[in-house]
Every structure is written in structure tokens, then in C-alpha cells.
Design a protein around this motif. Sequence first.
Motif, PDB file in Angstrom:
ATOM      1  N   CYS A  43       0.552  -0.213   6.467  1.00  0.00           N
ATOM      2  CA  CYS A  43      -0.620   0.794   6.743  1.00  0.00           C
ATOM      3  C   CYS A  43      -0.377   1.669   7.754  1.00  0.00           C
ATOM      4  O   CYS A  43       0.189   1.181   8.593  1.00  0.00           O
ATOM      5  N   HIS A  45      -2.371   2.690   9.999  1.00  0.00           N
ATOM      6  CA  HIS A  45      -3.140   2.301  11.123  1.00  0.00           C
ATOM      7  C   HIS A  45      -2.195   1.288  11.986  1.00  0.00           C
ATOM      8  O   HIS A  45      -1.918   1.789  13.085  1.00  0.00           O
ATOM      9  N   GLN A  46      -2.311   0.239  11.906  1.00  0.00           N
ATOM     10  CA  GLN A  46      -1.493  -0.733  12.567  1.00  0.00           C
ATOM     11  C   GLN A  46      -0.232  -1.661  11.962  1.00  0.00           C
ATOM     12  O   GLN A  46       0.126  -2.796  11.992  1.00  0.00           O
ATOM     13  N   ALA A  47       0.009  -1.173  10.869  1.00  0.00           N
ATOM     14  CA  ALA A  47       0.983  -1.625   9.813  1.00  0.00           C
ATOM     15  C   ALA A  47       0.931  -2.867   9.256  1.00  0.00           C
ATOM     16  O   ALA A  47       2.108  -3.526   8.888  1.00  0.00           O
ATOM     17  N   ALA A  48      -0.369  -3.134   8.643  1.00  0.00           N
ATOM     18  CA  ALA A  48      -0.529  -4.129   7.994  1.00  0.00           C
ATOM     19  C   ALA A  48       0.188  -4.116   6.783  1.00  0.00           C
ATOM     20  O   ALA A  48       0.461  -3.117   6.350  1.00  0.00           O
ATOM     21  N   CYS A  78      -7.118  -1.951   3.046  1.00  0.00           N
ATOM     22  CA  CYS A  78      -6.180  -2.780   3.982  1.00  0.00           C
ATOM     23  C   CYS A  78      -6.747  -4.002   4.154  1.00  0.00           C
ATOM     24  O   CYS A  78      -8.036  -4.133   4.512  1.00  0.00           O
ATOM     25  N   TRP A  80      -6.317  -5.777   6.952  1.00  0.00           N
ATOM     26  CA  TRP A  80      -6.687  -6.042   8.278  1.00  0.00           C
ATOM     27  C   TRP A  80      -7.992  -5.419   8.714  1.00  0.00           C
ATOM     28  O   TRP A  80      -8.677  -6.130   9.450  1.00  0.00           O
ATOM     29  N   HIS A  81      -8.240  -4.034   8.535  1.00  0.00           N
ATOM     30  CA  HIS A  81      -9.457  -3.557   8.950  1.00  0.00           C
ATOM     31  C   HIS A  81     -10.311  -2.527   8.223  1.00  0.00           C
ATOM     32  O   HIS A  81     -10.921  -1.836   8.632  1.00  0.00           O
ATOM     33  N   GLY A  82      -9.478  -2.764   6.667  1.00  0.00           N
ATOM     34  CA  GLY A  82     -10.593  -2.292   5.994  1.00  0.00           C
ATOM     35  C   GLY A  82     -10.345  -0.774   5.443  1.00  0.00           C
ATOM     36  O   GLY A  82     -10.918  -0.024   4.766  1.00  0.00           O
ATOM     37  N   TRP A  83      -9.289  -0.009   6.091  1.00  0.00           N
ATOM     38  CA  TRP A  83      -9.083   1.336   5.551  1.00  0.00           C
ATOM     39  C   TRP A  83      -8.751   1.317   4.166  1.00  0.00           C
ATOM     40  O   TRP A  83      -8.103   0.568   3.598  1.00  0.00           O
TER      41      TRP A  83
HETATM   42  S1  FES Z   1      -3.714  -2.103   9.937  1.00  0.00           S
HETATM   43 FE1  FES Z   1      -4.807  -1.154   8.205  1.00  0.00          FE
HETATM   44  S2  FES Z   1      -6.507  -0.806   8.557  1.00  0.00           S
HETATM   45 FE2  FES Z   1      -5.838  -1.498  10.393  1.00  0.00          FE
END
Ligand code: FES
Length: 136
Positions: A43, A45-48, A78, A80-83
Motif C-alpha cells: 500500500c 500509505h504505509q506499505a501494508a 487496504c 490496515w487503514h481502509g484506503w
Molecule cells: S497502509 Fe494501507 S491504508 Fe494505511
Amino acid sequence: MGRHVVGNAAELPPGSRKIVTLENRSIGVFNVNGAYYALKNSCPHQAAPLCAGPIKGTNLPSKPGEYRYAREGEIIRCPWHGWEFDLTNGKSLFDPHKCLVKTYEVAVEEVREEQEEPSVETYRVQIEANKVVVYI
Ligand code: FES
């Protein structure tokens, strides 16, 4: 460009996914309504591990008080945080021009299985039907 056979098309029916490692990269291969797509499994965002997230639809723009749910099976969320990202092009739903996931070319091809050169006996050579191939 590396060419990688990731499996039989029949093993990846519509709605399914397969996460593979190709050239040290984790990649999710998806069958979305009969078409194949591949996304980097990270991802922005934070690589999930994005490709492990739930596959859903989304709400389309609508009038206040209305909900127009559509595109079932085309959106990945995603874990982790739903993006949310469009599986067909890797673009995020909230900022498609600036936030996107790397995508890879996918093809379904007839792949001839090579066999070793026989020394005395001969062997039948088969063409395996419809292999899913990712190009990175
Ligand atoms: S790591 Fe994917 S939305 Fe935060």
C-alpha cells in the motif's frame, strides 16, 4: 521485461486472487469479472500487504440520502487503514491522480511445456491451455 507464468487460468476464476513473489517483488494477481490484473502488494500509505485486503465494490457519487453501491469485485480495501484502490488500474478512489499502486501487465497465453530432449525414447509434448502470465 521479465515473463512469469503464475498458474493456470482455470485456477484463478472470477473473484479470486493469487499472491506471488516474482523477482523479489510481492505481487497480487486478480481475476476481475474475467479480466486479469496485477498490482504490487504494498500500500502506498504505509506499505501494508494491500493485495490481502478484502475485495469489494464502492458507493458512487449520489444525491444526499441516496446510496448507489456498484463495481462489486473491482475495488480492494487496504487491510490496515481502509484506503481503497481500483483493481483495474491501481488508482486510489480518493485521489486517483496522485495516489496509485504499481500495476503490471497480465496476459493469458497458451504455454508450451518444454521437456528434456529424450535420448532414446520419445515423449509426447503437450500444450497446456491458458496460463496466466505476468510481465514485470
Ligand atoms: S497502509 Fe494501507 S491504508 Fe494505511
